[in-house]
Design a protein around this motif. Structure first.
Motif, short mmCIF file in Angstrom:
data_model
loop_
_atom_site.label_atom_id
_atom_site.label_comp_id
_atom_site.label_asym_id
_atom_site.label_seq_id
_atom_site.Cartn_x
_atom_site.Cartn_y
_atom_site.Cartn_z
N GLY A 194 0.80 -1.21 0.00
CA GLY A 194 0.00 0.00 0.00
C GLY A 194 0.84 1.26 0.00
N GLY A 195 1.88 1.24 0.80
CA GLY A 195 2.72 2.43 0.86
C GLY A 195 3.37 2.72 -0.48
N ALA A 196 3.85 1.67 -1.13
CA ALA A 196 4.48 1.87 -2.44
C ALA A 196 3.47 2.33 -3.48
CB ALA A 196 5.16 0.57 -2.90
N LEU A 197 2.26 1.74 -3.44
CA LEU A 197 1.23 2.15 -4.41
C LEU A 197 0.85 3.61 -4.22
CD1 LEU A 197 -1.14 -0.97 -4.46
CD2 LEU A 197 0.20 -0.05 -6.36
N ALA A 198 0.86 4.04 -2.94
CA ALA A 198 0.50 5.44 -2.68
C ALA A 198 1.48 6.39 -3.32
CB ALA A 198 0.42 5.67 -1.18
N LEU A 199 2.74 5.95 -3.44
CA LEU A 199 3.76 6.80 -4.06
C LEU A 199 3.79 6.69 -5.58
CD1 LEU A 199 6.75 6.12 -1.62
CD2 LEU A 199 5.34 8.19 -1.75
N ALA A 200 3.19 5.66 -6.13
CA ALA A 200 3.37 5.31 -7.55
C ALA A 200 2.98 6.44 -8.48
CB ALA A 200 2.59 4.05 -7.89
N ALA A 201 1.92 7.15 -8.14
CA ALA A 201 1.44 8.16 -9.08
C ALA A 201 2.35 9.38 -9.11
CB ALA A 201 0.02 8.57 -8.72
N LYS A 202 2.80 9.84 -7.87
CA LYS A 202 3.57 11.06 -7.81
C LYS A 202 5.08 10.82 -7.76
CE LYS A 202 -0.05 13.75 -5.52
NZ LYS A 202 -0.41 14.60 -4.34
N ASP A 203 5.47 9.70 -7.22
CA ASP A 203 6.90 9.41 -7.07
C ASP A 203 7.17 7.96 -7.46
OD1 ASP A 203 9.57 9.37 -6.49
OD2 ASP A 203 9.30 9.49 -4.29
N PRO A 204 7.12 7.66 -8.78
CA PRO A 204 7.32 6.26 -9.21
C PRO A 204 8.68 5.73 -8.81
CG PRO A 204 7.33 7.76 -11.09
CD PRO A 204 6.86 8.56 -9.90
N GLU A 205 9.70 6.57 -8.81
CA GLU A 205 11.03 6.09 -8.41
C GLU A 205 11.04 5.73 -6.93
OE1 GLU A 205 13.55 5.35 -10.25
OE2 GLU A 205 12.49 5.95 -12.09
N GLY A 206 10.35 6.52 -6.12
CA GLY A 206 10.26 6.22 -4.70
C GLY A 206 9.51 4.93 -4.45
N ALA A 207 8.43 4.73 -5.19
CA ALA A 207 7.66 3.49 -5.06
C ALA A 207 8.53 2.30 -5.42
CB ALA A 207 6.42 3.54 -5.94
N ARG A 208 9.28 2.45 -6.50
CA ARG A 208 10.14 1.33 -6.94
C ARG A 208 11.20 1.05 -5.89
NH1 ARG A 208 12.51 1.73 -12.89
NH2 ARG A 208 10.24 1.72 -13.22
N ALA A 209 11.77 2.12 -5.30
CA ALA A 209 12.82 1.93 -4.28
C ALA A 209 12.26 1.21 -3.06
CB ALA A 209 13.41 3.27 -3.89
N GLN A 210 11.04 1.57 -2.68
CA GLN A 210 10.43 0.95 -1.50
C GLN A 210 10.22 -0.55 -1.74
OE1 GLN A 210 7.17 3.12 0.20
NE2 GLN A 210 6.31 1.31 1.20
N ILE A 211 9.73 -0.94 -2.93
CA ILE A 211 9.51 -2.36 -3.26
C ILE A 211 10.84 -3.10 -3.26
CG2 ILE A 211 8.79 -3.97 -5.08
CD1 ILE A 211 6.45 -2.78 -3.61
N LEU A 212 11.87 -2.47 -3.82
CA LEU A 212 13.17 -3.13 -3.89
C LEU A 212 13.79 -3.28 -2.50
CD1 LEU A 212 14.67 -1.47 -7.11
CD2 LEU A 212 13.71 -3.77 -6.86
N GLN A 213 13.58 -2.27 -1.62
CA GLN A 213 14.11 -2.36 -0.24
C GLN A 213 13.44 -3.51 0.51
OE1 GLN A 213 13.49 1.51 1.46
NE2 GLN A 213 15.07 2.48 0.15
N THR A 214 12.15 -3.63 0.30
CA THR A 214 11.43 -4.74 0.93
C THR A 214 11.93 -6.07 0.40
OG1 THR A 214 9.48 -3.34 1.18
CG2 THR A 214 9.15 -5.73 1.36
N ALA A 215 12.15 -6.13 -0.91
CA ALA A 215 12.63 -7.39 -1.51
C ALA A 215 13.99 -7.76 -0.99
CB ALA A 215 12.68 -7.24 -3.04
N ALA A 216 14.80 -6.78 -0.66
CA ALA A 216 16.16 -7.08 -0.20
C ALA A 216 16.15 -7.80 1.12
CB ALA A 216 16.95 -5.78 -0.10
N ARG A 217 15.07 -7.67 1.93
CA ARG A 217 15.00 -8.31 3.23
C ARG A 217 14.41 -9.72 3.15
NH1 ARG A 217 12.99 -3.05 4.38
NH2 ARG A 217 10.87 -3.87 4.52
N ARG A 218 14.00 -10.12 1.95
CA ARG A 218 13.33 -11.41 1.79
C ARG A 218 14.31 -12.48 1.33
NH1 ARG A 218 7.94 -12.18 1.21
NH2 ARG A 218 6.58 -10.42 1.79
N PRO A 219 13.96 -13.73 1.58
CA PRO A 219 14.80 -14.83 1.06
C PRO A 219 14.77 -14.84 -0.48
CG PRO A 219 13.29 -15.61 2.78
CD PRO A 219 12.87 -14.22 2.45
N ALA A 220 15.87 -15.27 -1.07
CA ALA A 220 15.97 -15.28 -2.54
C ALA A 220 14.92 -16.17 -3.16
CB ALA A 220 17.37 -15.73 -2.96
N ALA A 221 14.58 -17.27 -2.51
CA ALA A 221 13.63 -18.21 -3.10
C ALA A 221 12.24 -17.63 -3.21
CB ALA A 221 13.60 -19.51 -2.29
#
Length: 953
Positions: free
Chosen positions: A13-40
């Motif tokens: 939700g937080g990333a989607l909220a940024l998507a319209a006005k700050d697509p780069e910020g939304a993308r960074a937030q998704i990637l930061q979350t992904a970095a904390r997850r297992p590769a599988a």
């Protein structure tokens, strides 16, 4: 996407909220979350994120996350040995296609991965489902999608045709084909052709006109449209297109429109009047069959004997109307007499005994007889190659009856009439810089279609119009003074299109039948003529008819010609100016003697004719007219030789006023050897003249070089053998056709200086150390003059010459670099009167009696083996191909060739040169003695003692 494990709603939700006005910020937030997850878990995470962003309307960002899912999955497979979840990727892709989140590259990558999937059948089903998801969304994914589908299909056992048919049908039924780019049309071309065999699919293809908005540039747009039209033409769509479709289509590319129109049938073009005959149309009529095509025919010549099985089989096929049966029979007739060891009269009797063959031959002979009497040279060129060999083989057979009363056009008269009446070359034809050129006359406007690219229009006063107009083969552009049209014959249907702009045509919609108007015949007064000549064009043959109704000239006419001199249809001829007025006037006043002189020269060779043309018709200065006259004279000369052969075969008298080189000598008939007569007479004239030029020295010296006459080839082989030919022809076991051939040779050479028996001629056969071809060299010799007639560089470097001595005395001379390969051959037995007496005796008395004791006396007198003496007296008929001659040999004659010690056949015990040399003096000087006293053994022995023994033969 709820079944796909991924981020919690608060994480997304937080990333989607940024998507319209700050697509780069939304993308960074998704990637930061992904970095904390297992590769599988990352492929699922990114796939779920892609779904969430796609549903929220952020298709571009969704495509990014889906791409990262694929990248991570590939890395996991490579680094962690984790198998990709293809099923999940398939579900995500199919769900996101309608949302616009699947790019072409994503589909391309997915299809590439499916091609490597272990379960080929499942992968193929997924691949089709993925592509069809795009189709269902009304989208064509990318131009090369078929190329990516095919490897998946092949892995599943589906061939290319099956896969492309599936895709093509989906595009047709879904109405997507108009939006498909050109490369996709090209990839599906074969499939669309197959589908168009079904009417409902063909209708869909007709409706699939490419979207004009697909390409911004006009070039690709035009090519795409052309591709559609081409495909419609190839599948025969024209048969389902109404007339209104063509009217509404406007100008279309020429080739594609014509292909569609061809299938549209008669409804598209108004019907011509009942008078219209496409085969005889003078404008664009079909080119009629070439009447001389048989001269280039490759039809195999049958090898028939009098009663062989092949002849029986052929008669049955002819009766059944088998293809090419008549052509094979025609080829056989034209080749009658080809081989010396075939009894053609017997074969002809066998042919004539079969009703079907006799009927067909009788029909053919009737046509050839008609041509032979027509009066022009083309008619003779059609008839003579058949009638001449037929007449020579038919003597004494039932087939001779169909040739009785044959009327034969005299070639010199045909030439004379043609020259006096008029030739096409007397008119100045228009010309074009390139070839080929189509020629169409409409009223008084002559349109030349040049090299398939442009038109040039001529009126009575000269050029009137020029325009670029591409046109294909079999089409004929023409100009009516206001517009340009392109016409053609499609079967028997006349089709005319209006040229709108270069390369674009349209079907006229006013309902009027359009076709060039051109008369098939006109009256034309040639330059210098007092009366008009009828010029007619019918079935691709141009015919000139004089004021007395006689055909003077026929020649093939084609609406497609070379550009250097374009012959118009007859209707334009009155508008043409004279090429060479003074030359035309000279032709109108040409006396028959002038035509005779020209043919006489043409019998020698072209160079002699060119020289005689300058003497007989010096007024002609135009090169094209001069060439036209020369070509006609050469044709007349060739026909003359054949008509003389025909007259001799039919025992008809020679006509009066023949050229000097072929006038009969002493009433002799040259028959099939007539072509040798002008050559020998010309060479004799040259040698007599050369012997009178300056003094003779002890060694030969060159005088120059001449061109050999046309009939020179091999003429020297028979030199000095006339006595032997006469002797052989009179043998009782010789077949009648052998006698006829010998009689022709005797009649031909007997009427020339070489056969006059004067002793003033001899043949020389040298081995020459020459480095270049000496043929035609003329030498002044100590005895008189000599000409080199042949040269063979291998294997002996030998050359044959004939020498003339005015006093008949021949002395040996040194010819530096040349030595005798064979001894000189003297002229031998001959003389026109002597040969005439011999031939008369042969006709009246039949074969001469033979006496084997004469052969034994010859052997005793010369010291030669009996078999060698027999070979000289009777020939040697034991070679391959002469089995029929051998079968007729009497037993006491066969015994002469046996070895006296063993009783077996002795083989060939003497040379062929010895046979020829010894046979000559065996022929009695008085030909009647051959029937009274037989062989002149005493004369032959005397020759042997005086000359022959020392020749080394």
């Amino acid at each position: 996407m709820r079944d796909v494990a991924g981020p919690d709603d608060d994480e997304t939700g937080g990333a989607l909220a940024l998507a319209a006005k700050d697509p780069e910020g939304a993308r960074a937030q998704i990637l930061q979350t992904a970095a904390r997850r297992p590769a599988a878990s990352l492929p699922d995470y990114f796939s779920a994120a892609a779904g969430a962003f796609a549903r929220a309307g952020f298709a571009e960002q969704a495509a990014f996350y889906l791409g990262r899912a694929g990248e991570v999955e590939e890395s996991n497979a490579r680094l962690l040995d984790l198998a990709p979840d293809t099923a999940r990727a398939q579900r995500v892709l199919v769900e996101l296609v309608p949302l616009g989140a699947i790019t072409a590259s994503a589909l391309h990558g997915h299809l590439k991965r499916l091609a490597r999937h272990d379960d080929a059948a499942a992968a193929h089903a997924w691949a089709r489902e993925a592509v069809c998801a795009f189709f269902d969304a009304g989208v064509v994914p990318y131009p090369n999608v078929v190329a990516d589908l095919l490897p998946v299909a092949r892995s599943a056992g589906v061939d290319e045709a099956g896969e492309t048919d599936f895709v093509a049908e989906r595009l047709l039924r879904g109405g997507l084909l108009p939006r498909a780019p050109l490369p996709l049309w090209e990839a599906l071309d074969a499939a669309l052709r197959r589908l168009a065999r079904r009417p409902e699919q063909l209708d869909l293809l007709i409706a699939a006109r490419p979207d004009g908005e697909l390409y911004a540039e006009p070039g690709p747009r035009t090519e795409h449209h052309r591709r559609w039209l081409l495909l419609l033409g190839l599948v025969g769509a024209g048969r389902r297109l109404p007339r209104d479709w063509f009217a509404g289509a406007g100008p279309l590319p020429a080739n594609e429109l014509m292909r569609l129109a061809a299938d549209a049938g008669d409804r598209l073009f108004p019907a011509p009047g009942r008078w219209f005959d496409p085969a005889a149309d003078p404008v664009i009529g079909r080119s009629g069959p070439d009447p001389l095509a048989f001269t280039r025919s490759k039809t195999p010549v049958p090898q028939w004997h009098d009663e062989n099985a092949e002849l029986t089989e052929f008669a049955a096929t002819l009766d059944d109307g088998a293809p090419n049966a008549r052509e094979r029979l025609d080829a056989y007739v034209r080749n009658l007499g080809q081989y010396d060891n075939v009894d053609y009269p017997s074969v002809l009797r066998a042919l004539w005994a079969r009703g079907t063959i006799r009927r067909v031959l009788t029909e053919d002979v009737a046509r050839w007889r008609e041509e032979c009497a027509t009066g022009d040279l083309l008619a003779l060129e059609i008839a003579l190659p058949r009638l001449v060999p037929l007449a020579e083989a038919a003597a004494g057979t039932p087939a001779a009856e169909v040739l009785s009363g044959l009327e034969i056009t005299e070639p010199v008269d045909a030439l004379w009439r043609a020259l006096r009446t008029g030739l096409p070359e007397e008119l100045r034809f228009p010309a074009a810089e390139e070839s080929p050129v189509t020629v169409v006359l409409h009223d008084d406007l002559l349109t030349l279609g040049v090299a398939g690219r442009r038109v040039e229009v001529h009126g009575p006063a000269g050029p009137v119009h020029r325009a670029e107009l591409p046109h294909g083969g079999g089409t004929y552009p023409w100009f009516d003074g206001a517009g340009t049209f392109v016409s053609r014959l499609n079967g028997d249907r006349a089709e005319t299109f209006r040229a709108v702009e270069p390369g674009m045509l349209e079907v006229p919609t006013d309902g009027q039948w359009r076709w060039p108007r051109s008369p098939a015949a006109v009256a034309l007064t040639f330059p210098g003529a007092a009366a008009p000549t009828q010029v007619m064009l019918d079935r691709a043959l141009l015919r000139l008819v004089d004021g007395e109704g006689r055909t003077t000239l026929r020649l093939r006419y084609s609406p497609v010609q070379r550009g250097d001199a374009v012959m118009p249809p007859p209707g334009f001829w009155p508008h043409l100016s004279a090429t060479d007025p003074e030359g035309s006037a000279a032709l109108r006043g040409l006396a028959r003697d002038g035509a005779v002189r020209l043919v006489n020269a043409a019998l020698v060779h072209r160079r002699e004719l060119d020289a005689e043309l300058r003497r007989v018709l010096p007024e002609i200065t135009d090169a094209r007219l001069l060439e036209g006259v020369a070509a006609l004279v050469l044709r007349a000369a060739a026909c003359l030789l054949d008509t003389l052969r025909l007259r001799d075969a039919l025992r008809l008298p020679q006509p009066d006023g023949l050229p000097e080189l072929v006038r009969a000598g002493g009433g002799l008939r040259a028959g099939r050897s007539v072509a040798r007569v002008p050559a020998v007479r010309y060479l004799a004239e040259v040698l007599v003249e050369a012997a009178e030029t300056g003094p003779a020295y002890d060694t030969p010296h060159p005088l120059g070089r001449i061109e050999r006459p046309t009939g020179t080839r091999g003429v020297y082989f028979a030199f000095g053998t006339l006595g032997g030919e006469a002797l052989q022809a009179a043998l009782p076991w010789k077949a009648a056709y052998h006698r006829a051939k010998a009689a022709h040779l005797l009649g031909a050479l007997g009427g020339t200086p070489w056969g006059d028996g004067s002793g003033r001629w001899r043949r020389l056969w040298f081995t020459a150390q020459a480095t270049h071809d000496p043929v035609g060299q003329l030498w002044r010799t100590p005895n008189g003059a000599m000409v080199i007639l042949s040269w063979q560089a291998h294997p002996h470097k030998d050359a044959v010459a004939v020498e003339y001595s005015p006093d008949g005395v021949f002395r040996d001379f040194t010819f530096p670099g040349w030595t005798h390969l064979y001894p000189p051959r003297a002229q031998g037995w001959g003389g026109a009167d002597r040969i005439a007496r011999y031939l008369r005796s042969l006709d009246e008395r039949g074969p001469a009696p033979y006496d084997v004791t004469a052969v034994r006396r010859l052997a005793e007198g010369t010291g030669l083996p009996v078999s060698t003496a027999a070979s000289a007296a009777y020939g040697y008929p034991f070679t391959i191909g002469r089995e029929k001659d051998l079968a007729g040999l009497p037993a006491d004659v066969v015994a002469l060739y046996n070895d006296p010690g063993t009783g077996e056949h002795a083989g060939k015990t003497g040379s062929w040169q010895l046979d020829d040399a010894l046979r000559e003096p065996l022929m009695p000087a008085d030909p009647e003695d051959l029937w009274i006293t037989g062989l002149d053994v005493d004369g032959a022995v005397a020759w042997w003692d005086a000359v022959g023994r020392d020749l080394g033969l």
